[in-house]
Design a protein around this motif. Structure first.
Motif, PDB file in Angstrom:
ATOM      1  N   GLN A   1     -25.972 -40.017 -10.659  1.00 16.78           N
ATOM      2  CA  GLN A   1     -26.985 -40.163 -11.925  1.00 16.78           C
ATOM      3  C   GLN A   1     -26.331 -40.910 -12.859  1.00 16.78           C
ATOM      4  O   GLN A   1     -26.853 -41.660 -13.823  1.00 16.78           O
ATOM      5  CB  GLN A   1     -27.156 -38.572 -12.207  1.00 16.78           C
ATOM      6  N   CYS A   2     -25.081 -40.823 -13.141  1.00 19.96           N
ATOM      7  CA  CYS A   2     -24.308 -41.806 -13.949  1.00 19.96           C
ATOM      8  C   CYS A   2     -24.585 -43.397 -13.559  1.00 19.96           C
ATOM      9  O   CYS A   2     -24.766 -44.289 -14.621  1.00 19.96           O
ATOM     10  CB  CYS A   2     -22.870 -41.769 -13.973  1.00 19.96           C
ATOM     11  N   VAL A   3     -24.513 -43.730 -12.262  1.00 24.96           N
ATOM     12  CA  VAL A   3     -24.725 -44.835 -12.030  1.00 24.96           C
ATOM     13  C   VAL A   3     -26.232 -45.499 -12.183  1.00 24.96           C
ATOM     14  O   VAL A   3     -26.739 -46.448 -12.745  1.00 24.96           O
ATOM     15  CB  VAL A   3     -24.432 -45.321 -10.469  1.00 24.96           C
ATOM     16  N   ILE A   4     -27.305 -44.463 -12.045  1.00 21.04           N
ATOM     17  CA  ILE A   4     -28.589 -44.724 -12.203  1.00 21.04           C
ATOM     18  C   ILE A   4     -28.920 -44.953 -13.606  1.00 21.04           C
ATOM     19  O   ILE A   4     -29.632 -45.933 -13.854  1.00 21.04           O
ATOM     20  CB  ILE A   4     -29.416 -43.403 -11.679  1.00 21.04           C
ATOM     21  N   ALA A   5     -28.213 -44.018 -14.525  1.00 20.22           N
ATOM     22  CA  ALA A   5     -28.314 -44.363 -15.877  1.00 20.22           C
ATOM     23  C   ALA A   5     -28.070 -45.660 -16.561  1.00 20.22           C
ATOM     24  O   ALA A   5     -28.355 -46.316 -17.011  1.00 20.22           O
ATOM     25  CB  ALA A   5     -27.855 -43.158 -16.550  1.00 20.22           C
ATOM     26  N   ALA A   6     -26.839 -45.997 -16.017  1.00 23.73           N
ATOM     27  CA  ALA A   6     -26.303 -47.290 -16.324  1.00 23.73           C
ATOM     28  C   ALA A   6     -27.120 -48.542 -15.773  1.00 23.73           C
ATOM     29  O   ALA A   6     -26.947 -49.524 -16.396  1.00 23.73           O
ATOM     30  CB  ALA A   6     -24.769 -47.238 -15.930  1.00 23.73           C
ATOM     31  N   GLN A   7     -27.733 -48.350 -14.781  1.00 18.25           N
ATOM     32  CA  GLN A   7     -28.459 -49.572 -14.050  1.00 18.25           C
ATOM     33  C   GLN A   7     -30.350 -49.558 -14.606  1.00 18.25           C
ATOM     34  O   GLN A   7     -30.805 -50.296 -14.287  1.00 18.25           O
ATOM     35  CB  GLN A   7     -28.498 -49.243 -12.710  1.00 18.25           C
ATOM     36  N   THR A   8     -30.481 -48.219 -15.247  1.00 17.76           N
ATOM     37  CA  THR A   8     -31.831 -48.299 -15.777  1.00 17.76           C
ATOM     38  C   THR A   8     -32.167 -49.562 -16.862  1.00 17.76           C
ATOM     39  O   THR A   8     -31.489 -49.674 -17.676  1.00 17.76           O
ATOM     40  CB  THR A   8     -32.099 -46.876 -16.445  1.00 17.76           C
ATOM     41  N   VAL A   9     -33.143 -50.086 -16.520  1.00 14.09           N
ATOM     42  CA  VAL A   9     -33.903 -51.074 -17.584  1.00 14.09           C
ATOM     43  C   VAL A   9     -35.260 -50.832 -17.900  1.00 14.09           C
ATOM     44  O   VAL A   9     -36.020 -50.251 -16.994  1.00 14.09           O
ATOM     45  CB  VAL A   9     -33.944 -52.396 -16.872  1.00 14.09           C
ATOM     46  N   ALA A  10     -35.490 -50.765 -19.300  1.00 14.22           N
ATOM     47  CA  ALA A  10     -36.844 -50.444 -19.779  1.00 14.22           C
ATOM     48  C   ALA A  10     -37.766 -51.495 -20.094  1.00 14.22           C
ATOM     49  O   ALA A  10     -37.335 -52.576 -20.600  1.00 14.22           O
ATOM     50  CB  ALA A  10     -36.712 -49.243 -20.959  1.00 14.22           C
ATOM     51  N   VAL A  11     -38.871 -51.578 -19.708  1.00 16.89           N
ATOM     52  CA  VAL A  11     -39.905 -52.502 -20.103  1.00 16.89           C
ATOM     53  C   VAL A  11     -41.110 -51.925 -20.888  1.00 16.89           C
ATOM     54  O   VAL A  11     -41.733 -50.936 -20.182  1.00 16.89           O
ATOM     55  CB  VAL A  11     -40.327 -53.165 -18.826  1.00 16.89           C
ATOM     56  N   ARG A  12     -41.755 -52.562 -21.836  1.00 17.13           N
ATOM     57  CA  ARG A  12     -42.754 -52.043 -22.319  1.00 17.13           C
ATOM     58  C   ARG A  12     -43.848 -52.832 -21.916  1.00 17.13           C
ATOM     59  O   ARG A  12     -43.963 -53.924 -21.870  1.00 17.13           O
ATOM     60  CB  ARG A  12     -42.649 -52.123 -23.751  1.00 17.13           C
ATOM     61  N   LEU A  13     -44.844 -52.015 -21.187  1.00 17.20           N
ATOM     62  CA  LEU A  13     -45.980 -52.703 -20.806  1.00 17.20           C
ATOM     63  C   LEU A  13     -47.142 -52.650 -21.698  1.00 17.20           C
ATOM     64  O   LEU A  13     -47.325 -51.525 -22.292  1.00 17.20           O
ATOM     65  CB  LEU A  13     -46.485 -51.988 -19.260  1.00 17.20           C
ATOM     66  N   GLU A  14     -48.024 -53.628 -21.781  1.00 15.44           N
ATOM     67  CA  GLU A  14     -49.105 -53.616 -22.856  1.00 15.44           C
ATOM     68  C   GLU A  14     -50.372 -53.388 -21.880  1.00 15.44           C
ATOM     69  O   GLU A  14     -50.110 -53.618 -20.622  1.00 15.44           O
ATOM     70  CB  GLU A  14     -49.151 -54.563 -23.743  1.00 15.44           C
ATOM     71  N   ALA A  15     -51.494 -53.037 -22.625  1.00 13.03           N
ATOM     72  CA  ALA A  15     -52.659 -53.152 -21.645  1.00 13.03           C
ATOM     73  C   ALA A  15     -52.985 -54.360 -20.945  1.00 13.03           C
ATOM     74  O   ALA A  15     -52.983 -55.452 -21.652  1.00 13.03           O
ATOM     75  CB  ALA A  15     -54.121 -52.729 -22.805  1.00 13.03           C
ATOM     76  N   GLY A  16     -53.410 -54.188 -19.671  1.00 11.35           N
ATOM     77  CA  GLY A  16     -53.564 -55.521 -18.959  1.00 11.35           C
ATOM     78  C   GLY A  16     -52.289 -55.835 -18.090  1.00 11.35           C
ATOM     79  O   GLY A  16     -52.569 -56.718 -17.141  1.00 11.35           O
ATOM     80  N   GLN A  17     -51.298 -55.008 -18.383  1.00  9.22           N
ATOM     81  CA  GLN A  17     -49.813 -55.456 -17.625  1.00  9.22           C
ATOM     82  C   GLN A  17     -49.478 -54.288 -16.653  1.00  9.22           C
ATOM     83  O   GLN A  17     -50.095 -53.225 -16.674  1.00  9.22           O
ATOM     84  CB  GLN A  17     -48.849 -55.659 -18.639  1.00  9.22           C
ATOM     85  N   GLY A  18     -48.900 -54.497 -15.541  1.00 11.10           N
ATOM     86  CA  GLY A  18     -48.434 -53.501 -14.574  1.00 11.10           C
ATOM     87  C   GLY A  18     -47.318 -54.150 -13.716  1.00 11.10           C
ATOM     88  O   GLY A  18     -46.823 -55.213 -13.973  1.00 11.10           O
TER      89      GLY A  18
END
Length: 253
Positions: free
Chosen positions: A188-205
């Motif tokens: 879980q420490c490795v997963i947390a360190a590798q997590t990337v967040a992306v904000r999607l807007e309407a029409g994106q996926g």
């Protein structure tokens, strides 16, 4: 660990016509230019056969929005709470190989989609935590599910053992061997360190290889509506599904 090695892939949105090439190369593709369920179904059908889901409609489309204020770990997707990076339907004998998700309405605050590349997680464990990896690839490392129970490795050998399928559910949703339970903190420490967040807007996926990439979501406020379709891909869509096994002598027996 450097999650930014995928920054170019996760920072750019491609047209639907470019998805297959991006998916084959990286196991993930962010897209734009699709605005409704009918267009999403068309996209899914170009990738493969649409699979039914317990929460989907007759066309295989699941609408993901707030349906309840709180739920257990496996129902968090239908609340405003965060959803930890996971494999979709990890309890199935064969989880859906590909997921297609579309944002119809983005929340006013929060709600970013999160991604973790299983290749990077596996590589870190091989190099820095081989004992934890050994526990997680044991044939009896974890049991998921109540009716369709999967018992086996978290990193499951596929393709004759040459590749691995990653199976991760929220920690509270699994039953683990003693050794695998001890390895979960490291994982879980490795997963947390590798997590990337992306904000999607309407029409994106996004489209992901569900055998390689984990996906999740940050908590949000306001209305947020997503559509999801599970797909069994046509031959060649996933040229290199899952994770190349580079354990270099780490035995799972």
């Amino acid at each position: 660990m450097d999650p930014l090695r995928h920054s170019s892939v996760l920072a750019g949105f491609v047209a639907p016509s470019e998805i297959i090439d991006q998916l084959a190369q990286h196991g993930i593709a962010l897209f734009h230019g699709i605005g409704d369920a009918a267009s999403l179904i068309d996209l899914a059908q170009t990738l493969g056969v649409v699979l039914p889901h317990p929460d989907s409609d007759v066309n295989g489309v699941t609408l993901i929005s707030e349906r309840r204020e709180s739920a257990g770990a496996l129902g968090a997707g239908f609340t405003r709470a965060s959803l930890s990076p996971h494999t979709d339907r990890a309890d199935k004998t064969v989880p859906p190989p590909v997921l297609v998700n579309l944002c119809l309405v983005q929340a006013g605050s929060g709600g970013e989609s999160t991604f973790v590349d299983g290749v990077a997680v596996h590589r870190f464990l091989v190099d820095h935590a081989p004992e934890a990896l050994r526990a997680l690839i044991h044939p009896k490392a974890v049991a998921y599910g109540k009716t369709h129970v999967y018992t086996g490795p978290v990193f499951e050998p596929i393709d004759g053992g040459r590749r691995l399928r990653l199976r991760i559910w929220p920690r509270s949703a699994g039953r683990y061997s003693r050794e695998a339970e001890e390895a979960l903190d490291e994982l879980q420490c490795v997963i947390a360190a590798q997590t990337v967040a992306v904000r999607l807007e309407a029409g994106q996926g996004y489209v992901i290889d569900n055998t390689r990439w984990l996906h999740g979501r940050l908590a949000y406020a306001g209305e947020r509506v997503m559509l999801r379709i599970a797909v069994d891909p046509h031959r060649g869509v996933l040229r290199k599904a899952g994770i190349l096994d580079t354990r270099q002598g780490v035995s799972w027996r």
